[in-house]
Enzyme design. Structure first.
Site, PDB file in Angstrom:
ATOM      1  CE  LYS A   1      -6.047 -16.193   1.569  1.00  0.00           C
ATOM      2  NZ  LYS A   1      -6.227 -14.744   1.364  1.00  0.00           N
TER       3      LYS A   1
ATOM      4  N   GLY B   1      -0.901 -11.944  -5.273  1.00  0.00           N
ATOM      5  CA  GLY B   1      -2.330 -11.657  -5.419  1.00  0.00           C
ATOM      6  C   GLY B   1      -2.647 -10.226  -5.024  1.00  0.00           C
TER       7      GLY B   1
ATOM      8  NE  ARG C   1      -3.818  -2.433   2.074  1.00  0.00           N
ATOM      9  CZ  ARG C   1      -3.776  -3.738   1.781  1.00  0.00           C
ATOM     10  NH1 ARG C   1      -2.617  -4.345   1.609  1.00  0.00           N
ATOM     11  NH2 ARG C   1      -4.891  -4.436   1.653  1.00  0.00           N
TER      12      ARG C   1
ATOM     13  CB  SER D   1     -11.110 -10.311   0.098  1.00  0.00           C
ATOM     14  OG  SER D   1      -9.953  -9.884  -0.588  1.00  0.00           O
TER      15      SER D   1
ATOM     16  NE  ARG E   1      -4.085 -16.414  -4.897  1.00  0.00           N
ATOM     17  CZ  ARG E   1      -3.516 -15.647  -3.978  1.00  0.00           C
ATOM     18  NH1 ARG E   1      -2.267 -15.262  -4.127  1.00  0.00           N
ATOM     19  NH2 ARG E   1      -4.201 -15.263  -2.938  1.00  0.00           N
TER      20      ARG E   1
ATOM     21  CG  ASP F   1      -2.226 -14.252   5.047  1.00  0.00           C
ATOM     22  OD1 ASP F   1      -2.885 -14.886   4.199  1.00  0.00           O
ATOM     23  OD2 ASP F   1      -1.977 -13.037   4.940  1.00  0.00           O
TER      24      ASP F   1
ATOM     25  CD  GLN G   1      -5.195 -10.129  -1.831  1.00  0.00           C
ATOM     26  OE1 GLN G   1      -5.824 -10.785  -2.670  1.00  0.00           O
ATOM     27  NE2 GLN G   1      -4.012 -10.504  -1.370  1.00  0.00           N
TER      28      GLN G   1
ATOM     29  NE  ARG H   1       1.158 -15.608   4.363  1.00  0.00           N
ATOM     30  CZ  ARG H   1       1.937 -14.563   4.657  1.00  0.00           C
ATOM     31  NH1 ARG H   1       2.938 -14.691   5.507  1.00  0.00           N
ATOM     32  NH2 ARG H   1       1.713 -13.377   4.103  1.00  0.00           N
TER      33      ARG H   1
END
Ligand code: S3P
Length: 439
Positions: A353, A101, A32, A175, A130, A326, A177, A399
Protein backbone atom coordinates in the site's frame (compact mmCIF):
# COMPACT_ATOMS: atom_id res chain seq x y z
CA UNK A 1 -1.26 24.05 14.52
CA UNK A 2 1.54 22.60 12.42
CA UNK A 3 0.58 22.01 8.83
CA UNK A 4 3.85 21.97 6.98
CA UNK A 5 5.71 18.76 6.24
CA UNK A 6 8.23 17.88 8.92
CA UNK A 7 6.53 19.72 11.79
CA UNK A 8 5.38 17.42 14.54
CA UNK A 9 1.74 17.70 15.60
CA UNK A 10 0.90 17.51 19.30
CA UNK A 11 -1.58 14.73 20.09
CA UNK A 12 -3.34 15.13 23.40
CA UNK A 13 -4.34 11.95 25.19
CA UNK A 14 -7.51 11.54 27.23
CA UNK A 15 -10.77 13.44 27.09
CA UNK A 16 -13.87 11.99 25.58
CA UNK A 17 -15.38 11.97 22.11
CA UNK A 18 -18.91 13.22 21.66
CA UNK A 19 -21.07 14.53 18.89
CA UNK A 20 -21.79 14.09 15.20
CA UNK A 21 -19.31 13.96 12.36
CA UNK A 22 -19.74 13.79 8.61
CA UNK A 23 -16.76 12.17 6.97
CA UNK A 24 -15.75 13.32 3.49
CA UNK A 25 -16.84 11.54 0.32
CA UNK A 26 -15.80 8.00 -0.53
CA UNK A 27 -12.40 8.03 -2.22
CA UNK A 28 -13.05 5.03 -4.48
CA UNK A 29 -16.39 6.38 -5.69
CA UNK A 30 -14.93 9.88 -6.18
CA UNK A 31 -12.18 8.64 -8.52
CA UNK A 32 -14.68 6.63 -10.54
CA UNK A 33 -17.18 9.48 -10.86
CA UNK A 34 -14.44 11.72 -12.33
CA UNK A 35 -13.08 9.03 -14.66
CA UNK A 36 -16.40 7.77 -15.98
CA UNK A 37 -17.71 11.34 -16.27
CA UNK A 38 -14.69 12.25 -18.41
CA UNK A 39 -15.35 9.49 -20.97
CA UNK A 40 -19.12 9.86 -20.99
CA UNK A 41 -21.06 12.03 -23.42
CA UNK A 42 -22.47 15.20 -21.92
CA UNK A 43 -22.21 16.63 -18.46
CA UNK A 44 -21.70 14.72 -15.22
CA UNK A 45 -22.39 16.43 -11.92
CA UNK A 46 -20.89 15.06 -8.70
CA UNK A 47 -22.24 15.86 -5.26
CA UNK A 48 -20.10 15.04 -2.22
CA UNK A 49 -16.89 14.37 -4.17
CA UNK A 50 -13.94 13.92 -1.81
CA UNK A 51 -11.97 17.20 -1.98
CA UNK A 52 -8.65 15.56 -1.14
CA UNK A 53 -5.27 15.10 -2.76
CA UNK A 54 -5.98 11.71 -4.39
CA UNK A 55 -9.11 12.66 -6.38
CA UNK A 56 -7.46 16.02 -7.18
CA UNK A 57 -4.68 14.00 -8.87
CA UNK A 58 -7.28 12.11 -10.94
CA UNK A 59 -8.99 15.37 -11.95
CA UNK A 60 -5.66 16.94 -12.95
CA UNK A 61 -4.71 13.95 -15.16
CA UNK A 62 -8.11 14.03 -16.89
CA UNK A 63 -7.88 17.80 -17.48
CA UNK A 64 -4.43 17.28 -19.06
CA UNK A 65 -6.21 15.09 -21.65
CA UNK A 66 -8.94 17.60 -22.47
CA UNK A 67 -11.78 16.90 -20.02
CA UNK A 68 -13.18 20.06 -18.48
CA UNK A 69 -13.60 19.58 -14.75
CA UNK A 70 -14.58 22.35 -12.35
CA UNK A 71 -12.34 23.12 -9.36
CA UNK A 72 -12.48 20.37 -6.73
CA UNK A 73 -13.49 22.15 -3.52
CA UNK A 74 -15.39 21.27 -0.38
CA UNK A 75 -19.17 21.61 -0.58
CA UNK A 76 -19.19 22.27 -4.34
CA UNK A 77 -21.02 20.27 -6.97
CA UNK A 78 -18.28 19.28 -9.38
CA UNK A 79 -19.05 19.30 -13.10
CA UNK A 80 -17.28 17.15 -15.66
CA UNK A 81 -17.77 17.85 -19.37
CA UNK A 82 -17.31 14.41 -20.88
CA UNK A 83 -15.28 13.99 -24.07
CA UNK A 84 -16.84 10.63 -25.05
CA UNK A 85 -15.30 7.17 -25.12
CA UNK A 86 -12.60 8.04 -27.64
CA UNK A 87 -12.19 11.76 -26.91
CA UNK A 88 -9.19 11.85 -24.55
CA UNK A 89 -6.26 13.68 -26.14
CA UNK A 90 -2.59 12.79 -25.98
CA UNK A 91 -1.16 14.89 -23.11
CA UNK A 92 1.98 16.96 -23.68
CA UNK A 93 3.21 16.40 -20.12
CA UNK A 94 3.74 13.45 -17.77
CA UNK A 95 0.47 12.55 -15.99
CA UNK A 96 1.20 13.10 -12.29
CA UNK A 97 -0.76 10.63 -10.14
CA UNK A 98 0.70 12.01 -6.89
CA UNK A 99 0.31 9.48 -4.04
CA UNK A 100 -2.67 7.76 -5.63
CA UNK A 101 -2.48 4.09 -6.63
CA UNK A 102 -6.11 4.19 -7.72
CA UNK A 103 -5.38 7.05 -10.14
CA UNK A 104 -2.39 5.30 -11.70
CA UNK A 105 -3.95 1.85 -11.98
CA UNK A 106 -7.29 2.99 -13.34
CA UNK A 107 -5.54 5.35 -15.79
CA UNK A 108 -3.52 2.41 -17.18
CA UNK A 109 -6.76 0.67 -18.13
CA UNK A 110 -8.37 3.84 -19.37
CA UNK A 111 -5.45 4.75 -21.64
CA UNK A 112 -4.24 1.35 -22.90
CA UNK A 113 -6.85 1.27 -25.69
CA UNK A 114 -6.33 4.82 -27.04
CA UNK A 115 -4.94 3.63 -30.34
CA UNK A 116 -1.90 5.62 -31.56
CA UNK A 117 -1.67 7.87 -28.52
CA UNK A 118 1.19 7.85 -26.03
CA UNK A 119 1.05 8.56 -22.30
CA UNK A 120 3.58 8.70 -19.48
CA UNK A 121 2.43 8.33 -15.87
CA UNK A 122 4.36 8.99 -12.71
CA UNK A 123 3.84 9.92 -9.08
CA UNK A 124 5.51 10.53 -5.74
CA UNK A 125 8.23 8.36 -4.18
CA UNK A 126 5.69 6.07 -2.52
CA UNK A 127 3.74 5.49 -5.74
CA UNK A 128 6.96 4.82 -7.69
CA UNK A 129 7.60 1.88 -5.38
CA UNK A 130 4.15 0.29 -5.80
CA UNK A 131 3.64 -2.72 -8.10
CA UNK A 132 1.98 -1.94 -11.42
CA UNK A 133 2.60 -5.18 -13.29
CA UNK A 134 -0.54 -6.55 -11.67
CA UNK A 135 -2.37 -4.22 -14.09
CA UNK A 136 0.04 -4.22 -17.05
CA UNK A 137 0.28 -8.02 -17.19
CA UNK A 138 -3.48 -8.79 -17.46
CA UNK A 139 -3.93 -5.79 -19.75
CA UNK A 140 -1.29 -7.28 -22.07
CA UNK A 141 -3.68 -10.25 -22.60
CA UNK A 142 -5.89 -7.73 -24.39
CA UNK A 143 -2.95 -6.46 -26.46
CA UNK A 144 -1.97 -3.49 -24.27
CA UNK A 145 1.57 -2.13 -24.21
CA UNK A 146 2.71 -0.76 -20.85
CA UNK A 147 6.41 -0.30 -20.12
CA UNK A 148 8.26 0.81 -17.02
CA UNK A 149 11.14 0.17 -14.67
CA UNK A 150 11.56 -3.36 -13.25
CA UNK A 151 10.03 -5.14 -16.30
CA UNK A 152 7.09 -2.76 -16.40
CA UNK A 153 6.41 -2.97 -12.67
CA UNK A 154 7.29 0.54 -11.51
CA UNK A 155 6.50 4.09 -12.57
CA UNK A 156 7.33 6.15 -14.48
CA UNK A 157 5.24 4.07 -16.89
CA UNK A 158 4.75 4.55 -20.62
CA UNK A 159 1.55 3.46 -22.29
CA UNK A 160 1.51 3.10 -26.06
CA UNK A 161 -2.19 3.09 -26.92
CA UNK A 162 -3.30 0.11 -29.05
CA UNK A 163 -6.54 -1.28 -30.40
CA UNK A 164 -7.34 -3.87 -27.73
CA UNK A 165 -8.99 -7.24 -28.22
CA UNK A 166 -11.77 -8.62 -26.06
CA UNK A 167 -10.53 -11.44 -23.82
CA UNK A 168 -11.27 -13.53 -20.77
CA UNK A 169 -8.79 -12.24 -18.22
CA UNK A 170 -8.13 -13.40 -14.66
CA UNK A 171 -6.74 -10.86 -12.22
CA UNK A 172 -3.68 -12.00 -10.23
CA UNK A 173 -4.99 -10.48 -6.95
CA UNK A 174 -8.42 -9.57 -5.56
CA UNK A 175 -7.94 -5.88 -6.27
CA UNK A 176 -10.67 -3.48 -7.30
CA UNK A 177 -8.03 -1.26 -8.86
CA UNK A 178 -6.86 -4.05 -11.17
CA UNK A 179 -10.41 -5.15 -11.95
CA UNK A 180 -11.50 -1.59 -12.70
CA UNK A 181 -8.53 -1.01 -15.01
CA UNK A 182 -9.53 -4.07 -17.03
CA UNK A 183 -13.17 -3.00 -17.17
CA UNK A 184 -12.15 0.42 -18.47
CA UNK A 185 -9.95 -1.18 -21.12
CA UNK A 186 -12.78 -3.54 -22.10
CA UNK A 187 -15.07 -0.61 -22.92
CA UNK A 188 -13.19 0.06 -26.17
CA UNK A 189 -11.93 -3.45 -27.04
CA UNK A 190 -12.95 -5.10 -30.31
CA UNK A 191 -15.08 -7.78 -28.63
CA UNK A 192 -16.62 -8.99 -25.40
CA UNK A 193 -14.37 -9.29 -22.34
CA UNK A 194 -14.83 -11.14 -19.07
CA UNK A 195 -12.82 -10.20 -16.01
CA UNK A 196 -12.50 -12.91 -13.35
CA UNK A 197 -11.30 -12.11 -9.84
CA UNK A 198 -9.88 -14.62 -7.32
CA UNK A 199 -12.21 -13.07 -4.69
CA UNK A 200 -14.87 -10.40 -4.93
CA UNK A 201 -13.40 -6.92 -4.40
CA UNK A 202 -15.30 -3.63 -3.99
CA UNK A 203 -17.82 -3.27 -6.80
CA UNK A 204 -18.23 0.51 -7.19
CA UNK A 205 -17.01 0.36 -10.81
CA UNK A 206 -19.58 -2.25 -11.80
CA UNK A 207 -22.42 -0.29 -10.18
CA UNK A 208 -21.41 3.05 -11.62
CA UNK A 209 -20.50 1.83 -15.11
CA UNK A 210 -23.97 0.29 -15.37
CA UNK A 211 -25.55 3.57 -14.26
CA UNK A 212 -23.56 5.40 -16.98
CA UNK A 213 -24.95 2.98 -19.59
CA UNK A 214 -22.20 0.37 -20.05
CA UNK A 215 -23.33 -3.06 -21.29
CA UNK A 216 -22.11 -5.08 -18.32
CA UNK A 217 -23.20 -8.27 -16.53
CA UNK A 218 -22.06 -9.46 -13.15
CA UNK A 219 -22.20 -13.23 -12.60
CA UNK A 220 -20.32 -16.23 -11.31
CA UNK A 221 -19.93 -17.17 -7.70
CA UNK A 222 -20.24 -14.02 -5.52
CA UNK A 223 -20.09 -11.72 -8.55
CA UNK A 224 -16.51 -12.63 -9.44
CA UNK A 225 -17.13 -12.72 -13.23
CA UNK A 226 -17.84 -9.43 -14.96
CA UNK A 227 -18.62 -9.39 -18.65
CA UNK A 228 -18.49 -6.21 -20.73
CA UNK A 229 -19.68 -5.89 -24.31
CA UNK A 230 -18.09 -2.84 -25.94
CA UNK A 231 -20.02 -0.39 -28.08
CA UNK A 232 -22.45 1.06 -25.56
CA UNK A 233 -21.99 4.80 -25.16
CA UNK A 234 -21.71 6.24 -21.67
CA UNK A 235 -23.96 9.15 -20.75
CA UNK A 236 -23.25 11.84 -18.16
CA UNK A 237 -24.96 11.26 -14.81
CA UNK A 238 -25.63 12.94 -11.50
CA UNK A 239 -23.50 11.05 -8.97
CA UNK A 240 -24.02 11.37 -5.21
CA UNK A 241 -20.94 10.25 -3.27
CA UNK A 242 -21.59 8.85 0.23
CA UNK A 243 -19.16 9.35 3.13
CA UNK A 244 -16.16 7.03 3.11
CA UNK A 245 -16.45 4.05 5.48
CA UNK A 246 -12.65 3.85 5.46
CA UNK A 247 -12.57 7.35 7.01
CA UNK A 248 -15.51 6.58 9.31
CA UNK A 249 -13.52 3.59 10.65
CA UNK A 250 -11.20 5.89 12.65
CA UNK A 251 -14.19 7.33 14.53
CA UNK A 252 -15.84 3.93 14.97
CA UNK A 253 -12.74 2.52 16.66
CA UNK A 254 -12.10 5.72 18.64
CA UNK A 255 -15.74 5.80 19.78
CA UNK A 256 -15.63 2.16 20.87
CA UNK A 257 -12.37 2.64 22.80
CA UNK A 258 -12.58 6.03 24.49
CA UNK A 259 -14.41 5.95 27.86
CA UNK A 260 -17.70 7.84 27.76
CA UNK A 261 -17.63 8.30 23.97
CA UNK A 262 -20.86 8.67 22.00
CA UNK A 263 -20.32 9.49 18.34
CA UNK A 264 -22.58 9.46 15.31
CA UNK A 265 -20.91 9.29 11.93
CA UNK A 266 -23.42 10.50 9.36
CA UNK A 267 -24.03 9.48 5.78
CA UNK A 268 -21.58 6.58 5.52
CA UNK A 269 -21.45 4.33 2.45
CA UNK A 270 -22.42 0.78 3.46
CA UNK A 271 -21.74 -1.11 0.25
CA UNK A 272 -21.41 -4.75 1.42
CA UNK A 273 -18.05 -5.10 -0.35
CA UNK A 274 -16.70 -2.48 2.10
CA UNK A 275 -18.26 -3.31 5.45
CA UNK A 276 -15.76 -5.90 6.76
CA UNK A 277 -14.73 -3.45 9.48
CA UNK A 278 -18.29 -3.50 10.85
CA UNK A 279 -18.24 -7.32 10.90
CA UNK A 280 -14.96 -7.36 12.87
CA UNK A 281 -16.13 -4.65 15.27
CA UNK A 282 -19.35 -6.64 15.85
CA UNK A 283 -17.23 -9.74 16.55
CA UNK A 284 -15.30 -7.63 19.10
CA UNK A 285 -18.53 -6.65 20.84
CA UNK A 286 -18.44 -2.98 19.79
CA UNK A 287 -21.68 -1.09 20.31
CA UNK A 288 -22.51 0.19 16.85
CA UNK A 289 -26.01 0.95 15.59
CA UNK A 290 -26.87 1.50 11.95
CA UNK A 291 -29.48 4.25 11.68
CA UNK A 292 -31.43 5.79 8.83
CA UNK A 293 -30.35 3.20 6.25
CA UNK A 294 -31.33 4.05 2.68
CA UNK A 295 -30.06 3.86 -0.89
CA UNK A 296 -28.48 6.84 -2.64
CA UNK A 297 -27.71 6.61 -6.37
CA UNK A 298 -27.25 2.83 -6.28
CA UNK A 299 -25.18 2.64 -3.08
CA UNK A 300 -26.49 1.79 0.43
CA UNK A 301 -25.90 4.56 2.99
CA UNK A 302 -26.61 5.04 6.71
CA UNK A 303 -25.54 6.77 9.92
CA UNK A 304 -23.40 4.84 12.40
CA UNK A 305 -23.70 5.52 16.12
CA UNK A 306 -20.96 4.14 18.32
CA UNK A 307 -20.74 4.21 22.10
CA UNK A 308 -17.91 3.12 24.33
CA UNK A 309 -17.84 -0.44 25.69
CA UNK A 310 -15.26 -3.12 26.36
CA UNK A 311 -13.88 -4.95 23.33
CA UNK A 312 -12.80 -8.55 22.77
CA UNK A 313 -9.78 -9.58 20.67
CA UNK A 314 -10.38 -10.69 17.09
CA UNK A 315 -9.11 -13.04 14.43
CA UNK A 316 -9.57 -12.46 10.73
CA UNK A 317 -7.88 -13.54 7.54
CA UNK A 318 -7.81 -13.77 3.78
CA UNK A 319 -11.55 -14.32 3.30
CA UNK A 320 -12.60 -10.94 4.70
CA UNK A 321 -9.51 -9.01 3.55
CA UNK A 322 -10.98 -7.43 0.37
CA UNK A 323 -13.85 -6.03 2.47
CA UNK A 324 -11.57 -4.30 5.01
CA UNK A 325 -8.16 -3.97 3.37
CA UNK A 326 -7.81 -0.26 4.23
CA UNK A 327 -9.03 -0.72 7.80
CA UNK A 328 -6.27 -3.10 8.97
CA UNK A 329 -4.15 -0.24 10.45
CA UNK A 330 -6.98 1.09 12.61
CA UNK A 331 -8.06 -2.43 13.62
CA UNK A 332 -4.48 -3.11 14.74
CA UNK A 333 -4.85 -0.09 17.03
CA UNK A 334 -8.15 -1.46 18.39
CA UNK A 335 -6.42 -4.79 19.18
CA UNK A 336 -3.89 -3.03 21.43
CA UNK A 337 -6.71 -2.11 23.79
CA UNK A 338 -8.49 -5.49 24.11
CA UNK A 339 -7.37 -8.03 26.69
CA UNK A 340 -5.98 -11.05 24.88
CA UNK A 341 -4.40 -11.97 21.58
CA UNK A 342 -5.69 -10.71 18.23
CA UNK A 343 -4.46 -12.20 14.98
CA UNK A 344 -4.52 -10.84 11.42
CA UNK A 345 -3.58 -13.22 8.58
CA UNK A 346 -3.89 -13.10 4.78
CA UNK A 347 -2.88 -9.43 4.78
CA UNK A 348 0.29 -9.51 2.63
CA UNK A 349 -1.34 -6.88 0.33
CA UNK A 350 -0.84 -4.38 3.16
CA UNK A 351 2.88 -4.46 2.36
CA UNK A 352 2.32 -2.81 -1.04
CA UNK A 353 0.00 0.00 0.00
CA UNK A 354 1.14 3.64 0.36
CA UNK A 355 3.68 2.20 2.82
CA UNK A 356 4.33 -1.33 4.09
CA UNK A 357 1.47 -0.92 6.54
CA UNK A 358 2.22 -4.09 8.53
CA UNK A 359 5.80 -2.97 9.19
CA UNK A 360 4.92 0.67 9.80
CA UNK A 361 2.05 -0.04 12.21
CA UNK A 362 4.16 -2.59 14.10
CA UNK A 363 7.06 -0.12 14.35
CA UNK A 364 4.96 2.84 15.45
CA UNK A 365 2.77 0.93 17.94
CA UNK A 366 5.89 -0.69 19.43
CA UNK A 367 7.22 2.82 20.08
CA UNK A 368 4.16 3.27 22.32
CA UNK A 369 4.91 0.01 24.12
CA UNK A 370 2.55 -2.33 22.26
CA UNK A 371 3.20 -6.08 22.20
CA UNK A 372 2.94 -6.65 18.47
CA UNK A 373 4.58 -9.26 16.30
CA UNK A 374 4.91 -9.00 12.54
CA UNK A 375 4.44 -11.99 10.20
CA UNK A 376 4.90 -12.09 6.43
CA UNK A 377 1.12 -11.90 5.98
CA UNK A 378 -0.15 -10.30 9.16
CA UNK A 379 0.22 -9.32 12.78
CA UNK A 380 -0.23 -10.85 16.22
CA UNK A 381 -1.16 -8.27 18.82
CA UNK A 382 -1.32 -9.07 22.52
CA UNK A 383 -3.52 -6.33 23.85
CA UNK A 384 -4.37 -5.07 27.27
CA UNK A 385 -1.08 -3.52 28.37
CA UNK A 386 -1.28 0.29 28.55
CA UNK A 387 0.31 2.28 25.72
CA UNK A 388 2.38 5.34 26.51
CA UNK A 389 2.59 8.62 24.62
CA UNK A 390 5.52 8.64 22.17
CA UNK A 391 7.15 10.43 19.26
CA UNK A 392 5.31 8.98 16.28
CA UNK A 393 5.72 9.19 12.54
CA UNK A 394 3.12 8.55 9.82
CA UNK A 395 6.02 7.62 7.50
CA UNK A 396 4.00 9.59 4.86
CA UNK A 397 0.95 7.30 5.02
CA UNK A 398 -2.49 8.90 5.49
CA UNK A 399 -4.15 5.90 7.12
CA UNK A 400 -1.20 5.37 9.45
CA UNK A 401 -1.38 9.05 10.52
CA UNK A 402 -5.07 8.80 11.45
CA UNK A 403 -4.71 5.36 13.10
CA UNK A 404 -1.88 6.66 15.30
CA UNK A 405 -4.03 9.66 16.27
CA UNK A 406 -6.60 7.21 17.69
CA UNK A 407 -3.88 5.24 19.52
CA UNK A 408 -2.55 8.52 20.98
CA UNK A 409 -6.00 9.40 22.35
CA UNK A 410 -5.87 6.23 24.44
CA UNK A 411 -2.22 6.44 25.51
CA UNK A 412 -0.93 7.46 28.91
CA UNK A 413 0.66 10.83 28.23
CA UNK A 414 0.67 13.01 25.13
CA UNK A 415 2.32 12.10 21.81
CA UNK A 416 3.75 13.95 18.85
CA UNK A 417 3.23 12.95 15.23
CA UNK A 418 5.55 13.76 12.35
CA UNK A 419 3.92 13.62 8.91
CA UNK A 420 0.38 14.37 10.10
CA UNK A 421 -0.26 16.31 6.88
CA UNK A 422 -0.49 12.94 5.06
CA UNK A 423 -4.12 12.74 6.24
CA UNK A 424 -4.98 15.21 3.46
CA UNK A 425 -4.62 12.39 0.93
CA UNK A 426 -8.06 11.05 1.93
CA UNK A 427 -9.41 13.15 4.84
CA UNK A 428 -8.29 16.80 4.75
CA UNK A 429 -10.46 17.86 7.72
CA UNK A 430 -9.48 14.98 10.02
CA UNK A 431 -7.46 17.11 12.46
CA UNK A 432 -10.12 19.80 12.77
CA UNK A 433 -12.79 17.12 13.29
CA UNK A 434 -10.64 15.53 16.02
CA UNK A 435 -10.14 18.87 17.75
CA UNK A 436 -13.88 19.54 17.70
CA UNK A 437 -14.93 16.08 18.94
CA UNK A 438 -12.29 15.56 21.67
CA UNK A 439 -13.46 17.14 24.92
C1 S3P B 1 -9.28 0.90 -4.07
C2 S3P B 1 -9.01 -0.43 -3.90
C3 S3P B 1 -8.14 -0.97 -2.83
C4 S3P B 1 -7.91 0.05 -1.73
C5 S3P B 1 -7.65 1.42 -2.25
C6 S3P B 1 -8.77 1.91 -3.14
C7 S3P B 1 -10.13 1.31 -5.21
O1 S3P B 1 -6.90 -1.29 -3.38
O2 S3P B 1 -6.86 -0.36 -0.89
O3 S3P B 1 -7.50 2.32 -1.16
O4 S3P B 1 -10.62 2.45 -5.20
O5 S3P B 1 -10.33 0.51 -6.13
P1 S3P B 1 -6.69 -2.71 -4.10
O6 S3P B 1 -7.65 -2.77 -5.21
O7 S3P B 1 -5.29 -2.71 -4.63
O8 S3P B 1 -6.92 -3.72 -3.03
Amino acid sequence: MPGTPGDARQLRSGGSLNGHVRVPGDKSISHRALLFGAIAEGKTTIEGLLPAEDPISTAACLRAMGAEISAVADGQIITVEGVGLDGLQEPSEVLDCGNSGTTMRLMLGLLAGRDGRHFVLSGDDSLKRRPMQRVGQPLSMMGAEVRGRGQGNFAPLAVQGRKLRGAVVGTPVASAQVKSALLLAALTADGTSTVIEPAHSRDHSERMLKAFGADLDVGGEMGRHITIRPGARLHGQHVVVPGDISSAAFWLVAGALVPGADLTVENVGLNPTRTGVLEVLAQMGARIEVLNQHDVAGEPVGDLRVTHGSLKPFRFGEEIMPRLVDEVPILSVAACFCDGESRITGAAELRVKETDRLAVMARQLKAMGADIEEHPDGLTIRGGRPLKGAQLDSETDHRVAMSLAVAALMAKGDSTLVGSEAAAVSYPTFWTDLERLQR
